[in-house]
Scaffold this motif. Structure first.
Motif, PDB file in Angstrom:
ATOM      1  N   UNK A  83       0.920  -0.890   0.014  1.00 39.16           N
ATOM      2  CA  UNK A  83       0.124   0.135   0.137  1.00 39.16           C
ATOM      3  C   UNK A  83       0.796   1.343   0.019  1.00 39.16           C
ATOM      4  N   UNK A  84       1.887   1.197   0.819  1.00 45.66           N
ATOM      5  CA  UNK A  84       2.683   2.247   0.643  1.00 45.66           C
ATOM      6  C   UNK A  84       3.453   2.764  -0.544  1.00 45.66           C
ATOM      7  N   UNK A  85       3.750   1.492  -1.311  1.00 47.19           N
ATOM      8  CA  UNK A  85       4.616   1.872  -2.614  1.00 47.19           C
ATOM      9  C   UNK A  85       3.605   1.935  -3.982  1.00 47.19           C
ATOM     10  N   UNK A  86       2.495   1.351  -3.838  1.00 48.65           N
ATOM     11  CA  UNK A  86       1.717   0.972  -5.041  1.00 48.65           C
ATOM     12  C   UNK A  86       1.517   2.193  -5.944  1.00 48.65           C
ATOM     13  N   UNK A  87       1.135   3.576  -5.050  1.00 45.86           N
ATOM     14  CA  UNK A  87       1.059   4.740  -5.696  1.00 45.86           C
ATOM     15  C   UNK A  87       2.177   5.073  -6.605  1.00 45.86           C
ATOM     16  N   UNK A  88       3.343   4.910  -6.249  1.00 43.81           N
ATOM     17  CA  UNK A  88       4.534   5.358  -6.802  1.00 43.81           C
ATOM     18  C   UNK A  88       5.218   4.534  -7.864  1.00 43.81           C
ATOM     19  N   UNK A  89       4.598   3.348  -8.111  1.00 42.15           N
ATOM     20  CA  UNK A  89       5.216   2.204  -9.014  1.00 42.15           C
ATOM     21  C   UNK A  89       4.070   2.341 -10.012  1.00 42.15           C
ATOM     22  N   UNK A  90       4.461   2.324 -11.432  1.00 42.06           N
ATOM     23  CA  UNK A  90       3.704   2.264 -12.593  1.00 42.06           C
ATOM     24  C   UNK A  90       3.847   1.221 -13.188  1.00 42.06           C
ATOM     25  N   UNK A  91       4.901   0.267 -12.904  1.00 44.41           N
ATOM     26  CA  UNK A  91       5.162  -0.935 -13.693  1.00 44.41           C
ATOM     27  C   UNK A  91       5.222  -2.123 -13.011  1.00 44.41           C
ATOM     28  N   UNK A  92       4.454  -3.040 -13.333  1.00 41.44           N
ATOM     29  CA  UNK A  92       4.608  -4.380 -12.759  1.00 41.44           C
ATOM     30  C   UNK A  92       4.628  -5.568 -13.596  1.00 41.44           C
ATOM     31  N   UNK A  93       5.482  -6.417 -13.397  1.00 41.64           N
ATOM     32  CA  UNK A  93       5.767  -7.384 -14.405  1.00 41.64           C
ATOM     33  C   UNK A  93       5.621  -8.793 -13.773  1.00 41.64           C
ATOM     34  N   UNK A  94       5.592  -9.821 -14.715  1.00 41.16           N
ATOM     35  CA  UNK A  94       5.667 -11.239 -14.278  1.00 41.16           C
ATOM     36  C   UNK A  94       4.485 -11.569 -13.190  1.00 41.16           C
ATOM     37  N   UNK A  95       3.154 -10.780 -13.024  1.00 42.75           N
ATOM     38  CA  UNK A  95       2.368 -10.937 -12.027  1.00 42.75           C
ATOM     39  C   UNK A  95       1.221 -11.988 -12.487  1.00 42.75           C
ATOM     40  N   UNK A  96       0.765 -12.494 -11.136  1.00 40.16           N
ATOM     41  CA  UNK A  96      -0.232 -13.751 -11.224  1.00 40.16           C
ATOM     42  C   UNK A  96      -1.399 -12.808 -11.002  1.00 40.16           C
ATOM     43  N   UNK A  97      -2.322 -13.705 -11.012  1.00 35.63           N
ATOM     44  CA  UNK A  97      -4.033 -13.156 -10.633  1.00 35.63           C
ATOM     45  C   UNK A  97      -4.092 -12.674  -9.271  1.00 35.63           C
ATOM     46  N   UNK A  98      -3.600 -13.314  -8.426  1.00 41.88           N
ATOM     47  CA  UNK A  98      -3.188 -12.972  -7.065  1.00 41.88           C
ATOM     48  C   UNK A  98      -2.711 -11.483  -6.912  1.00 41.88           C
ATOM     49  N   UNK A  99      -1.531 -11.437  -7.634  1.00 47.12           N
ATOM     50  CA  UNK A  99      -0.843 -10.102  -7.629  1.00 47.12           C
ATOM     51  C   UNK A  99      -1.671  -8.835  -8.238  1.00 47.12           C
ATOM     52  N   UNK A 100      -2.425  -9.104  -9.156  1.00 50.06           N
ATOM     53  CA  UNK A 100      -3.167  -8.157  -9.747  1.00 50.06           C
ATOM     54  C   UNK A 100      -4.286  -7.588  -8.518  1.00 50.06           C
ATOM     55  N   UNK A 101      -4.897  -8.627  -8.011  1.00 45.41           N
ATOM     56  CA  UNK A 101      -5.806  -8.432  -6.941  1.00 45.41           C
ATOM     57  C   UNK A 101      -5.223  -7.466  -5.897  1.00 45.41           C
ATOM     58  N   UNK A 102      -4.015  -7.972  -5.427  1.00 46.89           N
ATOM     59  CA  UNK A 102      -3.517  -7.471  -4.309  1.00 46.89           C
ATOM     60  C   UNK A 102      -2.825  -5.576  -4.676  1.00 46.89           C
ATOM     61  N   UNK A 103      -2.669  -5.567  -5.902  1.00 42.30           N
ATOM     62  CA  UNK A 103      -2.181  -4.152  -6.160  1.00 42.30           C
ATOM     63  C   UNK A 103      -3.474  -3.354  -6.326  1.00 42.30           C
ATOM     64  N   UNK A 104      -4.731  -3.820  -6.835  1.00 49.15           N
ATOM     65  CA  UNK A 104      -5.936  -3.029  -7.043  1.00 49.15           C
ATOM     66  C   UNK A 104      -6.390  -2.752  -5.475  1.00 49.15           C
ATOM     67  N   UNK A 105      -6.167  -3.889  -4.568  1.00 49.75           N
ATOM     68  CA  UNK A 105      -6.893  -3.667  -3.182  1.00 49.75           C
ATOM     69  C   UNK A 105      -5.878  -2.554  -2.470  1.00 49.75           C
ATOM     70  N   UNK A 106      -4.518  -2.694  -2.609  1.00 42.68           N
ATOM     71  CA  UNK A 106      -3.623  -1.725  -2.167  1.00 42.68           C
ATOM     72  C   UNK A 106      -4.010  -0.120  -2.593  1.00 42.68           C
TER      73      UNK A 106
END
Length: 889
Positions: free
Chosen positions: A592-615
């Motif tokens: 949650x602290x870093x999600x707003x500052x990072x614009x690129x996410x790679x090699x992600x799984x469905x759980x990763x995408x869900x966690x990013x959105x939730x954060x």
């Protein structure tokens, strides 16, 4: 059984599953089927239709309205009861009919499963129903098959699997039998194949490790069924407003009961009637209908812009989005591999054109060149065209490939260069993951034979002795090529090399030993899934509008970073990238602290995408999530608004989304955001238009109780005014055009109140004016000797005409309406005004309305008084608006 089956050897897996390479016996398979159940995804628990319908009455204002109807029934006032209950039921029906069908997403995922499978039973290969597969079964797969269960590979020959629906990879994944690291992400598990994916090429044999809900696709279904959708900002604000209004209504009604009983000695029936009248007056029961119709009309407008809306609140939610999380492949990019760069030993050329359409040029320093003047390019492109099994087809103006995407890109390059030489293929050495190259033996029209090779640059460099420079062979400069390859890779390009070997006297078949040494290295090409040009412009507009765009992809970090730079997604030369492994090692608070500052996410799984959105949501962001694969579906369900690709998206993704893009174009999202902002502005205008009607009616009842005279308005008459203005005048504001520079302002804050303090001041002024005008019409009519029904009808008519005048005030909330423009630009103003007058004529003069609503005919004098008071109210409101502008509101 360990979950990291991809990290174990074949013999270990077979032992753990109590099976062998010869598969299971029928008896054992039947016993396991009885134990683990069929290989299918479970049916979701569906809420009965009646409960879904009743859920639309779960609103505190509807509770008050229904309660008022029940009290009317107790008093045997059945007409009033019928009218009140009808209003509540109509609102419930509208909501039920517009409800999204998100549960169909689970059906769509189940439909992705294979129907049949080739399995080894009792030592023989047989075809069985895929639902009968069990862990331990040995299954055979080949090109074109849909994989029926999660499997650990036992044998693989040139096996490549299309896994984009699960991983987001833009090209088929090469598979092998070698174990991989236990922490490997889903896209890196080369020893595994997964249920629901498709074999793009080659053959393989695997042992089933998971079936049904235990598969990767089953886990995604479970994730979706457990995810609760997020209410849109407008939905939340309307709910908050309703609760606040309900508390105020009940509080004031209680005070009215006390005053009426203790001061004016009202009877119980009079007290109940007054309380009901006040409650009905204060409830904006027309508001849900206005919001619903406004959104429905917005749906039509967005459909014309290629954005198909599946869930009505999604229309407005787009207008408040401040973060868009987008899949890369097929959303920001073409999902069509394209050769971008051609490099020979002498020069580096740029290739124009996008996708498989054979249109474009080969350029040197920005100028188009003919490859006839560059023999090195001619040789390189010819080899790539001949050592190739793909072909291009055109249908309805769309170019597609038959074959693999990478080979399709090379075929398109050859067509652009017009460099497909006449040649006859004599033999072929297929691509194998162990060799990482393909070779063909070809003979030209003069009878010259050459071996053509394409594949991984390092493998061809290992076998090369010379290189071609300006048509002349010279010793190979390996350091030069390794530097060139690194340079192209750093730009996010997938690099392929080409080489050839004189094959005079070779008849075939071709063996690896035939190309072990002595090759002539021709050059390399850089291939990329290119950005959509319109998406680049759309991202720039999003940034101007204060919207952050984040790329979440299954591709490698280098590719993702290069594409992000090219699209202008980030201005940082080396933007930070978080990978799936980084996310797995990160706690949710830290994310949650870093999600707003990072614009690129790679090699992600469905759980990763869900966690990013939730954060991002936990940080107060309003998030839109786009995607096309089933791996995107859970995150789309969780996001404030899910956006699916309509052409290349899976059905599961479309059903999980609130909006489907008919043209798979990211730019359509930007246009939809603009439309969403316009819709919200118009909803706000409608709300600010409707509330003074309720305020005025409440004040009329309040004054009547405080001073102890007969009610100037009956509850059913109040309902009439609310509904007739709600379905006519307020809808005219729906068609107002977008304000200037609507995409140059930042998104509205998610916590912004639906009614701002300045708006509340305007509502108060207008309520007092309209209430005063209605009371004036009532007392003037009573003073002229008319009965109570006629006086009440005069008050109702005054409120209707006063609202018509106020409609013109609302067209320009922040500027003056005392100008000719107020009469132009929106023909619906006059259409709805005509409809209001027609309905009022029915209310006033139709006998059956006299029975239902206790109305009565009024004279021309009564109409004149109402019209004059409406004009006065309009002018006073304009004066108040001018004063507000002067004070800076």
């Amino acid at each position: 059984m360990s979950k990291a089956v991809h990290a174990h050897g074949r013999s270990e897996i077979l032992a753990a599953l109590r099976t062998s390479a010869d598969g299971l016996g029928s008896v054992t398979a039947d016993a396991r089927l009885a134990e683990v159940g069929p290989n299918r995804l479970s049916e979701p628990t569906r809420k009965p239709a009646i409960l879904r319908f009743l859920s639309h009455f779960n609103n505190v204002l509807i509770y008050i309205l229904v309660g008022a109807g029940v009290l009317k029934a107790i008093l045997n006032e059945w007409v009033d009861f019928a009218v009140i209950v009808a209003v509540a039921v109509v609102n419930g029906v509208v909501g039920y009919l517009q409800e999204g069908k998100a549960e169909e997403a689970l059906d769509s995922i189940r439909n992705m499963l294979s129907l049949e499978a080739q399995v080894r039973r009792d030592g023989h290969w047989v075809t069985v129903d895929a639902e009968t597969l069990v862990p331990g079964d040995v299954v055979r797969i080949s090109s074109g098959d849909r994989i029926p269960a999660d499997m650990r590979l036992l044998d693989a020959s040139n096996l490549r699997v299309e896994e984009s629906a699960l991983t987001g990879e833009s090209v088929p994944a090469a598979k092998s039998t070698l174990r991989v690291h236990p922490d490997a992400g889903l896209g890196d598990r080369t020893s595994m194949v997964y249920s629901g994916t498709i074999v793009a090429a080659g053959t393989g044999i695997g042992v089933v490790t998971a079936t049904g809900t235990d598969t990767e696709i089953g886990r995604i279904q479970s994730m979706m069924s457990e995810i609760e959708g997020i209410d849109t900002p407008l939905t939340r604000k309307l709910a908050e407003f309703g609760q606040q209004l309900a508390v105020a209504i009940l509080g004031v009604a209680a005070v009215l009961l006390v005053i009426g009983r203790l001061i004016h000695r009202f009877t119980v029936d009079e007290l109940i009637s007054a309380a009901i009248g006040f409650a009905v007056a204060a409830i904006p029961e027309g508001l849900p209908a206005v919001v619903t119709v406004t959104l429905a009309l917005g749906v039509q407008q967005m459909a014309r812009r290629h954005a198909i809306t599946r869930k009505l609140p999604a229309v407005e939610a787009l207008g408040s989005v401040n973060v868009i999380c987008s899949d890369k492949t097929g959303t920001l990019t073409q999902n069509e591999m394209t050769v971008r760069t051609v490099a020979t030993s002498a020069r580096v050329f740029t290739v124009t054109g996008i996708g498989y359409r054979p249109e474009g040029e080969i350029e040197l320093d920005g100028d188009a060149v003919s490859i006839e003047d560059h023999p090195d390019v001619t040789a390189l492109v010819a080899t790539l065209a001949l050592c190739n099994n793909a072909r291009l087809t055109e249908a309805d103006g769309q170019w597609r490939i038959v074959g693999e995407p990478t080979e399709g890109a090379l075929r398109a390059l050859a067509e652009k260069a017009d460099a497909v030489p006449a040649s006859r293929r004599l033999a072929e050495l297929p691509f194998e993951s162990e060799n990482k190259f393909m070779a063909t033996l070809n003979e030209d029209a003069e009878g010259h034979r050459l071996l053509h090779l394409k594949g991984a640059p390092d493998r061809l460099l290992d076998r090369s002795a010379t290189q071609l420079r300006d048509g002349v062979a010279e010793p190979l400069d390996r350091a030069f090529w390794e530097s060139r390859i690194d340079e192209l890779s750093d730009r996010g390009l997938r690099v392929l090399a080409a080489a050839r070997l004189d094959a005079a006297g070779v008849d075939g078949p071709v063996d690896v030993s035939d190309v072990d040494s002595g090759l002539q290295f021709l050059g390399v090409v850089g291939i990329v899934d290119p950005p959509r040009p319109e998406a680049v412009a759309a991202i720039a507009k999003c940034h101007t509008a204060g919207i952050r765009v984040k790329m979440i992809t299954g591709d490698h970090a280098g590719t993702a970073r290069a594409i992000a730079r090219e699209m202008g997604l980030t201005a940082t030369p080396t933007p930070p990238v978080l990978t799936g492994s980084d996310l797995q090692a990160m706690s949710q608070p830290r994310l949650r602290e870093v999600a707003g500052d990072v614009d690129i996410y790679a090699r992600t799984s469905p759980e990763d995408k869900l966690r990013i959105v939730s954060a991002l949501q936990a940080d107060g962001k309003v998030v839109a999530m786009t995607g096309d694969g089933v791996n995107d579906a859970p995150a789309l369900t969780r996001a404030d608004i899910g956006v699916a690709m309509g052409i290349k998206g899976t059905e599961a993704t479309k059903e999980a989304a609130g909006i489907v893009l008919a043209d798979d174009n990211f730019a359509t999202i930007e246009r939809a955001v603009e439309e969403g902002r316009r819709i919200y502005d118009n909803i706000r205008k409608s709300v600010l238009f409707l509330l003074p009607t309720n305020g005025a009616q409440s004040l009329v009842i309040l004054v009547a109780v405080l001073f102890g005279f007969a009610l100037p308005l009956d509850p059913v008459q109040i309902l009439w005014v609310n509904m007739v203005t709600g379905v006519t005048l307020s809808l005219a504001l729906v068609f107002e055009k977008a304000e200037d520079h609507i995409m140059a302002r930042p998104p509205r804050p998610a916590d912004r109140s639906l009614v701002a303090p300045a708006d509340l001041a305007m509502i108060t002024v207008v309520s007092i004016l309209l209430a005063g005008a209605a009371l004036a019409a009532y007392f003037l009519t009573r003073a002229a000797g008319y009965q109570l029904p006629t006086a009440q009808t005069a008050a109702v008519n005054m409120l209707a005409l006063g609202q018509l005048a106020y409609l013109l005030n609302c067209r320009f909330l922040s500027s003056s309406s005392l100008r000719p423009a107020v009469l132009r630009g929106n023909p619906w103003i006059w259409r709805m005004a005509g409809a209001l007058i027609a309905l009022q004529l029915v209310f006033i003069y139709a006998p059956f309305m006299h029975t239902w609503f206790h109305s009565a005919p009024i004279t021309v004098r009564g109409w004149s008084i109402a019209l004059a008071l409406a004009i006065v109210a309009f002018l006073i409101i304009e004066l108040a608006k001018a004063l507000g502008r002067r004070l800076g509101y």
